[in-house]
Write a protein that holds these residues in place. Structure first.
Motif, mmCIF file in Angstrom:
data_model
loop_
_atom_site.group_PDB
_atom_site.id
_atom_site.type_symbol
_atom_site.label_atom_id
_atom_site.label_comp_id
_atom_site.label_asym_id
_atom_site.label_seq_id
_atom_site.Cartn_x
_atom_site.Cartn_y
_atom_site.Cartn_z
ATOM 1 N N CYS A 25 5.261 12.130 5.254
ATOM 2 C CA CYS A 25 5.080 10.863 4.545
ATOM 3 C C CYS A 25 5.395 9.707 5.489
ATOM 4 C CB CYS A 25 6.003 10.792 3.331
ATOM 5 S SG CYS A 25 5.871 9.239 2.411
ATOM 6 N N LEU A 26 4.509 8.729 5.502
ATOM 7 C CA LEU A 26 4.704 7.565 6.341
ATOM 8 C C LEU A 26 4.835 6.332 5.459
ATOM 9 C CD1 LEU A 26 2.419 9.623 7.737
ATOM 10 C CD2 LEU A 26 2.749 8.026 9.625
ATOM 11 N N ASP A 27 6.049 5.791 5.386
ATOM 12 C CA ASP A 27 6.270 4.522 4.696
ATOM 13 C C ASP A 27 5.886 3.413 5.670
ATOM 14 O OD1 ASP A 27 7.238 5.741 2.415
ATOM 15 O OD2 ASP A 27 9.312 5.681 3.093
ATOM 16 N N VAL A 28 4.964 2.557 5.248
ATOM 17 C CA VAL A 28 4.429 1.539 6.147
ATOM 18 C C VAL A 28 4.843 0.147 5.681
ATOM 19 C CG1 VAL A 28 2.332 0.564 7.162
ATOM 20 C CG2 VAL A 28 2.470 3.027 6.699
ATOM 21 N N LYS A 29 5.365 -0.633 6.620
ATOM 22 C CA LYS A 29 5.728 -2.017 6.362
ATOM 23 C C LYS A 29 5.211 -2.871 7.510
ATOM 24 C CE LYS A 29 9.616 -5.168 5.664
ATOM 25 N NZ LYS A 29 11.092 -5.343 5.689
ATOM 26 N N LEU A 66 2.531 5.239 2.299
ATOM 27 C CA LEU A 66 2.970 4.351 1.229
ATOM 28 C C LEU A 66 3.263 2.980 1.826
ATOM 29 C CD1 LEU A 66 5.379 6.769 -0.689
ATOM 30 C CD2 LEU A 66 2.991 6.242 -1.214
ATOM 31 N N ASP A 67 2.436 1.994 1.462
ATOM 32 C CA ASP A 67 2.657 0.620 1.909
ATOM 33 C C ASP A 67 3.749 0.045 1.016
ATOM 34 O OD1 ASP A 67 2.615 -2.025 2.604
ATOM 35 O OD2 ASP A 67 0.443 -2.157 2.745
ATOM 36 N N ILE A 68 4.977 0.029 1.536
ATOM 37 C CA ILE A 68 6.129 -0.273 0.671
ATOM 38 C C ILE A 68 6.303 -1.758 0.378
ATOM 39 C CG2 ILE A 68 7.336 1.822 1.343
ATOM 40 C CD1 ILE A 68 9.084 0.137 3.175
ATOM 41 N N THR A 69 5.536 -2.593 1.067
ATOM 42 C CA THR A 69 5.602 -4.032 0.770
ATOM 43 C C THR A 69 4.204 -4.588 0.536
ATOM 44 O OG1 THR A 69 5.583 -4.545 3.141
ATOM 45 C CG2 THR A 69 7.738 -4.414 2.046
ATOM 46 N N ALA A 70 3.346 -3.765 -0.053
ATOM 47 C CA ALA A 70 1.946 -4.153 -0.207
ATOM 48 C C ALA A 70 1.793 -5.395 -1.083
ATOM 49 C CB ALA A 70 1.153 -3.001 -0.825
ATOM 50 N N THR A 71 0.936 -6.285 -0.643
ATOM 51 C CA THR A 71 0.526 -7.434 -1.441
ATOM 52 C C THR A 71 -0.965 -7.611 -1.227
ATOM 53 O OG1 THR A 71 0.811 -9.070 0.316
ATOM 54 C CG2 THR A 71 2.751 -8.587 -1.035
ATOM 55 N N HIS A 72 -1.584 -8.417 -2.064
ATOM 56 C CA HIS A 72 -3.017 -8.648 -1.904
ATOM 57 C C HIS A 72 -3.312 -9.313 -0.563
ATOM 58 C CE1 HIS A 72 -4.334 -7.223 -5.773
ATOM 59 N NE2 HIS A 72 -3.402 -7.929 -6.375
ATOM 60 N N GLU A 73 -2.387 -10.140 -0.076
ATOM 61 C CA GLU A 73 -2.612 -10.823 1.191
ATOM 62 C C GLU A 73 -2.653 -9.835 2.359
ATOM 63 O OE1 GLU A 73 -0.303 -11.849 -1.083
ATOM 64 O OE2 GLU A 73 -1.628 -13.433 -1.820
ATOM 65 N N THR A 78 -3.951 -3.114 5.484
ATOM 66 C CA THR A 78 -3.890 -1.739 4.984
ATOM 67 C C THR A 78 -5.250 -1.058 5.104
ATOM 68 O OG1 THR A 78 -2.174 -2.379 3.412
ATOM 69 C CG2 THR A 78 -3.286 -0.300 3.006
ATOM 70 N N VAL A 79 -6.312 -1.770 4.757
ATOM 71 C CA VAL A 79 -7.664 -1.210 4.838
ATOM 72 C C VAL A 79 -8.006 -0.837 6.276
ATOM 73 C CG1 VAL A 79 -10.109 -1.775 4.622
ATOM 74 C CG2 VAL A 79 -8.534 -2.322 2.760
ATOM 75 N N ILE A 91 -7.561 15.875 8.218
ATOM 76 C CA ILE A 91 -6.896 16.449 7.049
ATOM 77 C C ILE A 91 -6.860 15.393 5.949
ATOM 78 C CG2 ILE A 91 -5.488 18.105 8.327
ATOM 79 C CD1 ILE A 91 -3.166 16.125 8.203
ATOM 80 N N PRO A 92 -6.732 15.802 4.687
ATOM 81 C CA PRO A 92 -6.713 14.824 3.592
ATOM 82 C C PRO A 92 -5.504 13.906 3.687
ATOM 83 C CG PRO A 92 -7.051 17.062 2.763
ATOM 84 C CD PRO A 92 -6.643 17.190 4.193
ATOM 85 N N PHE A 93 -5.679 12.654 3.259
ATOM 86 C CA PHE A 93 -4.522 11.763 3.191
ATOM 87 C C PHE A 93 -4.610 10.858 1.974
ATOM 88 C CE2 PHE A 93 -7.498 9.299 5.756
ATOM 89 C CZ PHE A 93 -7.299 7.973 5.382
ATOM 90 N N THR A 94 -3.410 10.543 1.478
ATOM 91 C CA THR A 94 -3.228 9.717 0.288
ATOM 92 C C THR A 94 -2.677 8.362 0.705
ATOM 93 O OG1 THR A 94 -2.753 11.671 -1.058
ATOM 94 C CG2 THR A 94 -2.004 9.551 -1.930
ATOM 95 N N ILE A 95 -3.145 7.302 0.052
ATOM 96 C CA ILE A 95 -2.621 5.971 0.325
ATOM 97 C C ILE A 95 -2.102 5.350 -0.966
ATOM 98 C CG2 ILE A 95 -4.920 4.943 0.101
ATOM 99 C CD1 ILE A 95 -2.367 3.648 2.600
ATOM 100 N N GLY A 96 -0.918 4.748 -0.887
ATOM 101 C CA GLY A 96 -0.340 4.114 -2.060
ATOM 102 C C GLY A 96 0.278 2.776 -1.704
ATOM 103 N N GLY A 97 0.468 1.957 -2.717
ATOM 104 C CA GLY A 97 1.064 0.642 -2.521
ATOM 105 C C GLY A 97 0.097 -0.467 -2.871
#
Length: 266
Positions: A25-29, A66-73, A78-79, A91-97
């Motif tokens: 798991c990669l928490d991204v900020k 997991l983008d732990i500080t995701a905002t629309h800006e 993230t994209v 390999i498959p990957f999941t994105i959240g935040g």
């Protein structure tokens, strides 16, 4: 005799069932991978795209970002990361935040993500689970749950674990499943980052009431901890961060250890 028989049946299920998955798991900020203890004291752990490539090469089964500080800006950042990861891993990957509506999920899935993960937004608007499942199929929808044990009960927490709710974890997970969640990613805040092992007692209790896959998160500190969570809780996958990010456990070594314990692994 009864407990012995139960253990035999559990082991038979583990060996005969679907192969278990190992998921870094990669928490991204702000475009960087970070890791903390009990959801605080974050420190840098590297470039997410580079780490993703390394884990794919090592034999990880899936990845979770997991983008732990995701905002629309920050959505554009993230994209771009999702597109870069899709180009570099097989390999498959999941994105959240920061996923609050179908349009958010659609952008990420079209950019190359295989699944999307929702957490706080689903608790605030449970119908979002139904909406996403109907739009993309339940196999694309992972509901992440951050839980903390307080006064003898397990409560759901929001906003990266910063806000306690009055919602009981077990009840929320059952509702999420009924609304169309394809998988549950359960993180024990009490165990997260401690490296003292997964919360096998809670995971086993919840897994026995689920018909969808359960991903264990929070507490991995050794190869034995992965063995324990598969044998004791029979979860479908085990997720970890810092032990992989800092090279404390190498995925090929972990898989060899699990196979040696009789656990069916990919």
């Amino acid at each position: 005799m009864e407990s012995s028989l139960a253990d035999q049946l559990l082991n038979a299920d583990i060996n005969a069932g679907v192969a278990k998955r190992i998921i870094p798991c990669l928490d991204v900020k702000d475009g960087r991978t970070v890791k903390g203890i009990n959801f605080v004291d974050l420190r840098d752990a590297g470039d997410p795209v580079e780490l993703a490539w390394q884990y794919s090469a090592q034999g990880a089964d899936e990845l979770v970002f997991l983008d732990i500080t995701a905002t629309h800006e920050k959505r554009k950042t993230t994209v771009e990361m999702v597109k870069a990861v899709a180009r570099n891993v097989n390999i498959p990957f999941t994105i959240g935040g920061g996923i609050h509506e179908v349009a958010d999920a659609e952008i990420l899935l079209h950019s190359g993500a295989d699944k999307i993960s929702i957490n706080s937004a689903a608790v605030k608007n449970p119908a979002l689970i139904n909406t996403l499942a109907n739009a993309f199929g339940i196999q694309f929808v992972v509901v992440a749950v951050d839980t903390k044990h307080i006064d003898g009960k397990n409560y759901v927490h929001l906003n990266g674990g910063r806000i306690k709710t009055d919602i009981l974890t077990e009840e929320w997970i059952k509702e999420a499943e009924s609304r169309g969640a394809g998988e549950i990613l359960l993180t024990s805040m009490d165990h997260d980052g401690t490296k003292n092992g997964f919360d096998c007692t809670l995971l086993k209790k919840i897994n026995q009431s689920l018909t969808i896959p359960l991903i264990a998160s929070g507490g991995a500190g050794s190869k034995q901890h992965f063995t324990d969570v598969f044998l004791e809780a029979n979860v479908d996958a085990a997720l970890a961060a810092s032990v992989f990010h800092y090279g404390e456990i190498l995925i090929p070594d972990l898989k060899d250890s699990l196979r040696a314990s009789g656990i069916k692994i990919r």
